[in-house]
Design a protein around this motif. Structure first.
Motif, PDB file in Angstrom:
ATOM      1  N   ARG A   1     105.860  -9.303  41.635  1.00 52.52           N
ATOM      2  CA  ARG A   1     105.953  -8.099  42.471  1.00 52.52           C
ATOM      3  C   ARG A   1     107.056  -7.161  41.988  1.00 52.52           C
ATOM      4  NH1 ARG A   1     102.063  -8.800  45.847  1.00 52.52           N
ATOM      5  NH2 ARG A   1     101.509 -10.917  46.512  1.00 52.52           N
ATOM      6  N   GLY A   2     108.066  -7.714  41.331  1.00 49.62           N
ATOM      7  CA  GLY A   2     109.069  -6.859  40.706  1.00 49.62           C
ATOM      8  C   GLY A   2     108.470  -6.068  39.557  1.00 49.62           C
ATOM      9  N   ALA A   3     107.637  -6.739  38.749  1.00 43.78           N
ATOM     10  CA  ALA A   3     106.947  -6.060  37.652  1.00 43.78           C
ATOM     11  C   ALA A   3     105.983  -5.016  38.198  1.00 43.78           C
ATOM     12  CB  ALA A   3     106.198  -7.080  36.798  1.00 43.78           C
ATOM     13  N   LEU A   4     105.303  -5.355  39.284  1.00 41.65           N
ATOM     14  CA  LEU A   4     104.365  -4.413  39.903  1.00 41.65           C
ATOM     15  C   LEU A   4     105.093  -3.178  40.400  1.00 41.65           C
ATOM     16  CD1 LEU A   4     101.556  -3.664  41.021  1.00 41.65           C
ATOM     17  CD2 LEU A   4     102.119  -5.002  43.070  1.00 41.65           C
TER      18      LEU A   4
ATOM     19  N   ALA B   1      96.714  -0.401  42.465  1.00 46.20           N
ATOM     20  CA  ALA B   1      95.854  -1.268  43.271  1.00 46.20           C
ATOM     21  C   ALA B   1      95.272  -2.382  42.415  1.00 46.20           C
ATOM     22  CB  ALA B   1      94.745  -0.451  43.916  1.00 46.20           C
ATOM     23  N   GLU B   2      94.840  -2.064  41.202  1.00 48.13           N
ATOM     24  CA  GLU B   2      94.271  -3.069  40.306  1.00 48.13           C
ATOM     25  C   GLU B   2      95.317  -4.097  39.900  1.00 48.13           C
ATOM     26  OE1 GLU B   2      90.761  -0.488  38.084  1.00 48.13           O
ATOM     27  OE2 GLU B   2      92.835  -0.334  37.387  1.00 48.13           O
ATOM     28  N   LEU B   3      96.525  -3.615  39.602  1.00 46.85           N
ATOM     29  CA  LEU B   3      97.603  -4.533  39.238  1.00 46.85           C
ATOM     30  C   LEU B   3      97.998  -5.388  40.432  1.00 46.85           C
ATOM     31  CD1 LEU B   3      99.855  -2.172  37.077  1.00 46.85           C
ATOM     32  CD2 LEU B   3      98.258  -3.906  36.268  1.00 46.85           C
ATOM     33  N   GLY B   4      97.973  -4.798  41.619  1.00 39.40           N
ATOM     34  CA  GLY B   4      98.288  -5.547  42.830  1.00 39.40           C
ATOM     35  C   GLY B   4      97.292  -6.664  43.076  1.00 39.40           C
ATOM     36  N   GLU B   5      96.016  -6.398  42.793  1.00 42.23           N
ATOM     37  CA  GLU B   5      94.994  -7.437  42.930  1.00 42.23           C
ATOM     38  C   GLU B   5      95.251  -8.590  41.960  1.00 42.23           C
ATOM     39  OE1 GLU B   5      91.293  -5.528  42.324  1.00 42.23           O
ATOM     40  OE2 GLU B   5      91.160  -4.696  44.357  1.00 42.23           O
ATOM     41  N   LEU B   6      95.713  -8.258  40.756  1.00 39.55           N
ATOM     42  CA  LEU B   6      96.033  -9.284  39.779  1.00 39.55           C
ATOM     43  C   LEU B   6      97.174 -10.164  40.277  1.00 39.55           C
ATOM     44  CD1 LEU B   6      95.783 -10.598  36.995  1.00 39.55           C
ATOM     45  CD2 LEU B   6      97.249  -8.791  36.077  1.00 39.55           C
ATOM     46  N   VAL B   7      98.186  -9.539  40.862  1.00 37.60           N
ATOM     47  CA  VAL B   7      99.311 -10.294  41.415  1.00 37.60           C
ATOM     48  C   VAL B   7      98.836 -11.201  42.546  1.00 37.60           C
ATOM     49  CG1 VAL B   7     101.479 -10.113  42.704  1.00 37.60           C
ATOM     50  CG2 VAL B   7     101.064  -8.606  40.752  1.00 37.60           C
ATOM     51  N   ASP B   8      98.049 -10.644  43.454  1.00 40.78           N
ATOM     52  CA  ASP B   8      97.550 -11.436  44.591  1.00 40.78           C
ATOM     53  C   ASP B   8      96.703 -12.615  44.121  1.00 40.78           C
ATOM     54  OD1 ASP B   8      98.814  -9.716  46.332  1.00 40.78           O
ATOM     55  OD2 ASP B   8      97.013  -8.508  46.716  1.00 40.78           O
TER      56      ASP B   8
END
Length: 204
Positions: A98-101, A188-195
């Motif tokens: 989440r820091g990277a995000l 949003a796409e990167l957030g989905e990857l994190v999740d």
């Protein structure tokens, strides 16, 4: 933060420049263009100084890049050392991702990771840049491995999961996020990857 240092421009020119501000400007150029893609003309224009001034204050282009990388790690990657203080391996991973995000979601900085961008583009003549980036990466990875070894000793991870493999897995995700961000992936796409990564995180 260290106090700004101003350097007088050589050969009798009366103007001074702030080293910290000039280095920040150089970092932005390297971050957008990579090491090889950043020309001396572009660097000096962004920094607001002449070539002789750059050499006097920072050395050559390679030395300037190493100093810019120091600044990048100190200011942009501070979340990594903070994440290692989290009480569980899962929270360490979550904080890192989440820091990277958050960094990739900012509007003022270039997208992608400076280290990844620079090493991908580097040719044989820039081996010292690759070596420096690799050394820094291995130092960070080593700290993460040590933290995951502690987590495994605490019974947080499966018996068949090694700390080394888990650190490599997490670093691969982080690098993938950087590459995708520089290629135009949305927050949003990167957030989905994190999740998704946290959904499949291994537990004992």
């Amino acid at each position: 933060m260290e106090q700004d240092v101003c350097i007088a421009v050589p050969k009798g020119r009366p103007r001074e420049f702030c080293v910290d501000q000039a280095l920040t400007a150089a970092l932005m150029v390297f971050w957008r263009r990579g090491y090889e893609g950043a020309s001396m003309a572009e660097l000096t224009a962004a920094m607001g100084i002449t070539k002789p001034s750059l050499y006097a204050a920072f050395g050559n282009k390679e030395a300037l890049f190493h100093k810019a990388l120091d600044l990048y790690e100190r200011e942009k990657l501070a979340y990594m050392s903070t994440a290692l203080q989290e009480p569980t391996a899962r929270l360490v991973a979550d904080k890192l991702l989440r820091g990277a995000l958050q960094m990739q979601s900012g509007t003022s900085d270039p997208k992608g990771c400076l280290a990844v961008i620079s090493t991908v583009a580097c040719g044989a003549e820039s081996d010292s840049i690759k070596a420096d980036v690799a050394t820094r990466r291995e130092s960070s990875r080593g700290a993460l491995v040590a933290r995951f070894e502690q987590a495994k000793a605490n019974g947080e991870l499966p018996e068949n999961m090694t700390a080394d493999a888990l650190a490599n897995y997490l670093f691969t995700i982080l690098q993938g996020m950087s590459v995708q961000a520089s290629s135009g992936a949305s927050c949003a796409e990167l957030g989905e990857l994190v999740d998704t990564s946290m959904t499949v995180w291994p537990t004992a």
